[in-house]
Design a protein around this motif. Structure first.
Motif, PDB file in Angstrom:
ATOM      1  N   LYS A   1      18.375   6.866  -5.315  1.00 57.29           N
ATOM      2  CA  LYS A   1      17.339   5.926  -5.747  1.00 57.29           C
ATOM      3  C   LYS A   1      17.351   4.623  -4.963  1.00 57.29           C
TER       4      LYS A   1
ATOM      5  N   LYS B   1      12.020   1.808  -2.716  1.00 58.09           N
ATOM      6  CA  LYS B   1      11.685   0.441  -3.117  1.00 58.09           C
ATOM      7  C   LYS B   1      10.232   0.380  -3.576  1.00 58.09           C
ATOM      8  N   GLU B   2       9.854  -0.740  -4.158  1.00 62.62           N
ATOM      9  CA  GLU B   2       8.475  -0.918  -4.610  1.00 62.62           C
ATOM     10  C   GLU B   2       7.504  -0.829  -3.430  1.00 62.62           C
ATOM     11  N   THR B   3       7.987  -1.219  -2.247  1.00 62.30           N
ATOM     12  CA  THR B   3       7.138  -1.220  -1.047  1.00 62.30           C
ATOM     13  C   THR B   3       7.157   0.106  -0.299  1.00 62.30           C
TER      14      THR B   3
ATOM     15  N   ALA C   1      19.523  -4.740  -2.837  1.00 66.03           N
ATOM     16  CA  ALA C   1      18.308  -5.061  -3.598  1.00 66.03           C
ATOM     17  C   ALA C   1      17.850  -3.827  -4.366  1.00 66.03           C
ATOM     18  N   PRO C   2      18.455  -3.546  -5.517  1.00 63.10           N
ATOM     19  CA  PRO C   2      18.104  -2.338  -6.273  1.00 63.10           C
ATOM     20  C   PRO C   2      16.712  -2.445  -6.891  1.00 63.10           C
ATOM     21  N   TYR C   3      16.041  -1.297  -6.960  1.00 61.44           N
ATOM     22  CA  TYR C   3      14.733  -1.233  -7.616  1.00 61.44           C
ATOM     23  C   TYR C   3      14.639   0.107  -8.343  1.00 61.44           C
TER      24      TYR C   3
ATOM     25  N   THR D   1      12.886   2.101 -11.795  1.00 56.51           N
ATOM     26  CA  THR D   1      11.979   2.114 -12.946  1.00 56.51           C
ATOM     27  C   THR D   1      12.128   3.466 -13.638  1.00 56.51           C
TER      28      THR D   1
ATOM     29  N   THR E   1      10.189   6.197 -11.675  1.00 52.89           N
ATOM     30  CA  THR E   1      10.806   6.724 -10.447  1.00 52.89           C
ATOM     31  C   THR E   1      12.065   7.522 -10.772  1.00 52.89           C
TER      32      THR E   1
ATOM     33  N   TYR F   1      21.188   0.440 -13.337  1.00 50.86           N
ATOM     34  CA  TYR F   1      21.463  -0.988 -13.166  1.00 50.86           C
ATOM     35  C   TYR F   1      22.866  -1.341 -13.673  1.00 50.86           C
TER      36      TYR F   1
END
Length: 431
Positions: free
Chosen positions: A72, A76-78, A124-126, A128, A131, A188
């Motif tokens: 994961k 990323k969001e991007t 920089a974890p992302y 959700t 995902t 997280y």
């Protein structure tokens, strides 16, 4: 920045511990075009019960979470970080073991950009819930693929016999049932505990200027804020169940696959990092002497049809476990187990363990080691795996040369006990 010269191998290693706790190792190799960066955390599949950072009580997370987290972090969001590396002319990868998770890139250009991408995406974890749910199907397919692999099942079969209560026996990816329980909150929780710079190392090898590289790393890390590092409390694993002496499995294989395992006692391990690596190296030499493909024992078993070219063995030593396994395809598992165990138990009187053979084998091991140093990929992947305190991969030649016959007998006595053996067989479904 600390500089250490390894004159035997003509290498210089630069080391620095940054203010945030990150340990950085830099190995300049001027004659190479490619550069490898490896960013690792001391966190693997067996770390499923611990005290989260900032809390007081132990928690248990689903099996396979470390591997799931590795997957994961690239998303990323991007978009997908693999694409970022690709645009910068780099290839990237990651892997999770029982005790470590590592992220790496290799490139010949844009080294600064790729290094900063490596540091930034891991830090920089992302996650959700959406995902996370999407990834469960992907990893579930990966787990099922490994369940159909006889060699993978053979390896985990013997570990299951040796460590029936230790999380070591659980597939690194977990099970379809365990990963179904994973939430973004779990990711997280583990990330904030194990991905602190104080629990991580960065190793860069290639055509680099160490001063310039260290400046890039320092500047990058100084721009980020991290909480104070708290020593990680992992749950001590209490093993009450005895070794399972024998188990069998049927799969669609053409010939039986046999593996003999030996479980080591943690009480017999040295404490210092250097002595641990010396212990591991001596154990590798012991097994090469007894059953390496130039030994008389190997030739006899091969000529008798008890083993074939698939026969192999390895010794694993890491945090909270050590064991050896001897595996191969054989038409006669009973003879395989009897003969290999007989050789191992008789090590003290085996004529293969002699000063002459040890001297030859040490030269062979040193030659293979020096040849391996021509591969930056080998150095990058092995450096973190062979990090025993302040002792590194580059101390190996000195350690090999220091090992004597008495060390071989000593490590044999520490591991080879009759009650420590276990057998596992994968038989053809038709039998």
């Amino acid at each position: 920045m600390h500089k250490k010269d390894y004159q035997t191998i003509n290498e210089t290693l630069y080391t620095e511990v940054l203010d945030n706790g990150l340990t950085v190792y830099l190995l300049p190799k001027a004659d190479f075009h490619k550069t490898y960066g490896l960013f690792s955390t001391d966190y693997g599949s067996i770390d499923n019960e611990f005290v989260p950072n900032g809390q007081k009580d132990f928690v248990k997370v689903p099996d396979g979470l470390a591997h799931f987290l590795e997957h994961k972090l690239f998303e990323k969001e991007t978009g997908d970080v693999f694409q970022d590396f690709g645009k910068q002319g780099a290839s990237a990868n990651a892997f999770t073991s029982f005790t470590k998770t590592s992220y790496l890139f290799s490139a010949t250009t844009n080294i600064k950009e790729n290094l900063l991408t490596l540091l930034d995406f891991v830090q920089a974890p992302y996650f959700t819930e959406a995902t996370v749910e999407k990834e469960k199907g992907i990893i579930g397919q990966e787990i099922q693929m490994y369940e159909d692999d006889p060699n993978w099942r053979q390896f985990f079969g013997i570990i299951g016999n040796l460590y029936p209560e230790h999380p070591l026996h659980i597939d690194i990816a977990g099970t379809v049932e365990s990963i179904a329980e994973i939430t973004a909150e779990d990711l997280y929780l583990c990330y904030n505990t194990f991905y602190h710079p104080g629990n991580m190392t960065l190793f860069v090898v290639g055509n680099i200027d160490p001063e310039e590289m260290m400046t890039w790393i320092r500047d990058n890390q100084e721009q980020k804020e991290f909480p104070a590092f708290q020593p990680i409390q992992r749950k001590k694993i209490e093993e009450k169940q005895a070794i399972i002496p024998r188990s069998d499995l049927k799969m669609p294989v053409t010939r039986p696959k046999a593996v003999l395992g030996i479980k080591g006692s943690l009480d017999h391990l040295p404490e210092s990092g250097r002595e641990l690596l010396r212990f591991k190296t001596a154990m590798d030499l012991l097994f090469q002497l007894l059953l390496g493909n130039t030994s008389q024992n190997y030739l006899r078993l091969y000529n008798d049809g008890i083993i074939d070219d698939t026969f192999d063995f390895e010794y694993n030593l890491d945090r909270s476990y050590h064991f050896a396994d001897f595996a191969g395809d054989t038409d006669d598992p009973a003879s395989f187990f009897h003969e290999v165990q007989k050789i191992l138990l008789g090590y003290q009187k085996d004529p293969e363990i002699s000063q002459e053979n040890l001297s030859l084998l040490k030269k062979k091991m040193l030659g293979k080691y020096f040849q391996s140093l021509n591969s930056l990929e080998y150095i990058a992947n092995q450096f973190t795996q062979n990090l025993f305190g302040d002792t590194t991969l580059f101390d190996v030649p000195e350690i090999i040369q220091s090992i004597e016959l008495e060390d071989i007998y000593k490590v044999g006595a520490a591991l080879i006990q009759k009650e420590a053996f276990s057998e596992f067989v994968i038989a053809p479904e038709s039998e």
